[in-house]
Write a protein that holds these residues in place. Structure first.
Motif: not given
Length: 231
Positions: A11-13, A18-19, A25-26, A196-200
């Protein structure tokens, strides 16, 4: 490792990936030629560097299996992977014939980075007590790697499998420095929160840089470099 931990790590990745990918892409930042966007999305190829997402998802899915290994078992697997990379650099026939797209997504190409952290965690107590003994050596090694990286010399005499081991040496030195500084103390709450949020944050900042690059056309090179580093 329980399934809920695997889900939490994924869930962290996956959601931020995707967002950012859909937004890119848009905005027309995803290459339109070749593979379709759904396929690019599946293999972590929506924006260049995002191939690491594919690697990370594979490793996270492997964690229940790897967690069954003892610390010594993980260390032996790490040594075996590095040995294979060195042998493959000497005898290319040991490498499977595949396109670059899959070479950088091939498990032996990135497993050692994951295993190094696993081994460090397994030998946490030993590292916490011994790290101070080797802190000077670790600082020298890390400093030399940084200098060679910045100068560009390292890429001129290291081929990719050996390059992986070179990066491993640097990571080992950094881990030693961190353990020497921490000395067994628990990480403060802000550090835990950021870890816990570094990769996002990394995923989002890649999109930000992509949007920033066209605006920097014509800027002096030092200003562009500083801006990208600061971003």
């Amino acid at each position: 490792i329980a399934a809920r931990i695997v889900r939490r790590r994924l869930a962290r990745i996956i959601p931020p990936y995707l967002v950012v990918s859909v937004v890119a892409y848009m905005l027309g930042l995803v290459p339109t030629g070749g593979d379709s966007f759904p396929f690019r999305l599946l293999i972590g190829s929506s924006i260049g560097i995002y191939y690491y997402v594919f690697d990370l998802v594979v490793l996270v899915l492997l964690t229940p299996l790897l967690s069954r290994l003892s610390g010594r078992g993980a260390a032996l697997l790490l040594i075996a992977d590095l040995a294979y990379l060195f042998l493959a650099s000497t005898w290319p026939q040991l490498q499977p014939k595949m396109q670059l797209l899959w070479q950088i997504r091939w498990p032996p190409a990135f497993l050692h980075f994951f295993l190094l952290g696993w081994v460090a965690r397994a030998f946490l107590r030993t590292l916490s007590t011994q790290a101070r003994t080797y802190v000077i050596y670790a600082a020298v090694i890390a400093g030399c790697v940084v200098v060679l990286e910045l100068s560009g010399l390292s890429r001129s005499f290291f081929w990719w499998p050996k390059w992986a081991a070179w990066r491993m040496l640097y990571m080992s030195a950094v881990i030693t420095l961190v353990y020497a500084a921490v000395r067994g103390r628990s990480a403060p709450a802000p550090v835990v929160y950021l870890s816990e949020r570094t990769y996002a944050i990394f995923l989002y900042h890649v999109l930000f840089i992509r949007l920033l690059m066209p605006l920097m056309v014509g800027w002096p090179v030092p200003v562009r470099v500083f801006t990208v580093v600061a971003a």
